[in-house]
Motif scaffolding. Structure first.
Motif, mmCIF file in Angstrom:
data_model
loop_
_atom_site.group_PDB
_atom_site.id
_atom_site.type_symbol
_atom_site.label_atom_id
_atom_site.label_comp_id
_atom_site.label_asym_id
_atom_site.label_seq_id
_atom_site.Cartn_x
_atom_site.Cartn_y
_atom_site.Cartn_z
ATOM 1 N N VAL A 1 0.841 -1.199 0.000
ATOM 2 C CA VAL A 1 0.000 0.000 0.000
ATOM 3 C C VAL A 1 0.876 1.249 0.000
ATOM 4 C CG1 VAL A 1 -1.686 1.327 1.335
ATOM 5 C CG2 VAL A 1 -1.969 -1.145 1.082
ATOM 6 N N THR A 2 1.932 1.241 0.798
ATOM 7 C CA THR A 2 2.860 2.375 0.832
ATOM 8 C C THR A 2 3.517 2.578 -0.529
ATOM 9 O OG1 THR A 2 3.336 1.932 3.168
ATOM 10 C CG2 THR A 2 4.885 3.339 1.980
ATOM 11 N N GLU A 3 3.919 1.479 -1.166
ATOM 12 C CA GLU A 3 4.554 1.571 -2.485
ATOM 13 C C GLU A 3 3.601 2.150 -3.518
ATOM 14 O OE1 GLU A 3 6.878 -1.300 -5.714
ATOM 15 O OE2 GLU A 3 5.622 -2.174 -4.148
ATOM 16 N N ILE A 4 2.338 1.727 -3.495
ATOM 17 C CA ILE A 4 1.352 2.243 -4.448
ATOM 18 C C ILE A 4 1.223 3.757 -4.307
ATOM 19 C CG2 ILE A 4 -1.112 2.296 -4.996
ATOM 20 C CD1 ILE A 4 -1.207 -0.688 -4.313
ATOM 21 N N PHE A 5 1.114 4.230 -3.061
ATOM 22 C CA PHE A 5 0.950 5.673 -2.839
ATOM 23 C C PHE A 5 2.201 6.444 -3.269
ATOM 24 C CE2 PHE A 5 -2.628 4.538 -0.091
ATOM 25 C CZ PHE A 5 -3.522 5.546 -0.411
ATOM 26 N N ILE A 6 3.376 5.961 -2.913
ATOM 27 C CA ILE A 6 4.611 6.688 -3.234
ATOM 28 C C ILE A 6 4.821 6.754 -4.742
ATOM 29 C CG2 ILE A 6 7.127 6.613 -3.061
ATOM 30 C CD1 ILE A 6 6.822 5.512 -0.253
#
Length: 356
Positions: free
Chosen positions: A217-222
């Motif tokens: 989820v963090t990777e998708i947002f970044i």
């Protein structure tokens, strides 16, 4: 041959704990394979419960009762989702409409360009080749249009499914978080008694899956935000739509990034042509993908990146073919699970174990 297979079986499955582990995994595999569509809301709720368990634990450490902590986290999460939905979806929908209206113009420009190739490069492209290419492309576009119409009609039916998800999933997430310990105790009472290896693998995979979901989820947002900033600075059309696609592409390791490169390059090509702006766009997009693969992924998935890229791609193909989206989403944890199970199974002969 039979003797070799027998010795391999005795070496790997002579321990009753190993047999229990394989039986539990086989039961889970068959359940998801045959009943995956029925329990899809539960699978969504489990993913969200893994994602929200970390802030719930932090609030518990601050002294809040677990029920209150769960309610606070769910309310904040729901508020963020509503803000994202009403802030992002209208823009994406508007850009999808603009893109659809620009497709005929893009197709005509492409047709003129392909038609001019035999004159520009007579030694490499023949007129009949250009005509065949455009006829094939026209058939593909028409087939895609029919698929979109059918998908739109099918989406009307899926609205009822979405409504069910909006009701069931929050309830399931609430109870999964609130009554986690009671549910785990109930599950332990159902599972076989000989589950030493199951507990070992389960503890390892619980931590892996939790870190994986939060990291993904963090990777998708970044990646999505970095792509949007890059596209907006370069004044690329459909910046929001393309950045969302780039962000979601990280769900499918390697394959997703390659697939999303096509629409990004096509939009840049039709907007600028083969100009320096187009090459700068490809360079910036390449930098984002390189930073994702070489910096962000190792930081977020320090355990998972120990898998060979070939193993990850095979896992995406195999598990995606078996379970669709969920197989693709959990390809890396499932590949890690296979590796962990294989490492946990006994590797020595029963007699050797006794002699030791």
């Amino acid at each position: 041959m039979l003797d070799m297979l027998n010795r391999w079986y005795m070496r790997r499955f002579s321990d009753p704990h190993a047999v229990s582990l394989i039986a539990i995994l086989l039961g889970g595999f068959l359940t998801i394979y045959f009943f995956g569509n029925l329990i899809a809301p539960l699978l969504v709720a489990i993913v969200l419960a893994y994602l929200l368990e970390w802030p719930v634990m932090r609030l518990e450490r601050l002294g809040l009762p677990r029920t209150v902590a769960v309610l606070v986290v769910l309310l904040i999460f729901a508020g963020l989702m509503v803000m994202a939905f009403f802030g992002l979806v209208p823009t994406i929908w508007h850009q999808v409409g603009n893109f659809a209206s620009d497709v005929p113009t893009m197709f005509n420009d492409l047709q003129h360009y392909v038609s001019s190739l035999p004159e520009r490069y007579p030694d490499f492209v023949q007129p009949h080749q250009a005509i065949t290419f455009m006829e094939t492309l026209r058939e593909k576009v028409m087939g895609l249009g029919e698929s979109v119409v059918k998908g739109s009609l099918a989406s009307l039916v899926s609205l009822a499914t979405i409504a069910v998800y909006l009701i069931l999933v929050p309830l399931l997430v609430f109870f999964l978080l609130k009554d986690k310990d009671e549910m785990l105790a109930t599950m332990s009472g159902i599972l076989p008694k000989n589950r030493r290896l199951t507990s070992k693998v389960g503890a390892e995979m619980n931590e892996q899956i939790s870190n994986y979901i939060r990291g993904k989820v963090t990777e998708i947002f970044i990646i999505g935000i970095a792509s949007y900033i890059t596209f907006a600075v370069m004044d690329l059309r459909y910046a929001v739509l393309l950045s969302v696609l780039v962000g979601l592409s990280v769900l499918i390791p390697y394959i997703g990034a390659a697939a999303v490169t096509v629409p990004v390059a096509m939009v840049g090509l039709f907007q600028w042509g083969l100009t320096p702006d187009f090459w700068w766009l490809l360079a910036a997009y390449g930098v984002i993908q390189a930073l994702d693969g070489n910096v962000l992924v190792p930081v977020l998935f320090s355990e998972a990146v120990n898998l060979h890229p070939v193993a990850i791609i095979v896992a995406v193909l195999v598990f995606g073919g078996l379970w669709g989206f969920w197989g693709v989403f959990f390809a890396i944890p499932l590949a890690t699970l296979v590796k962990a199970v294989w490492g946990a199974l006994p590797s020595s002969e029963p007699d050797d174990t006794v002699s030791e």
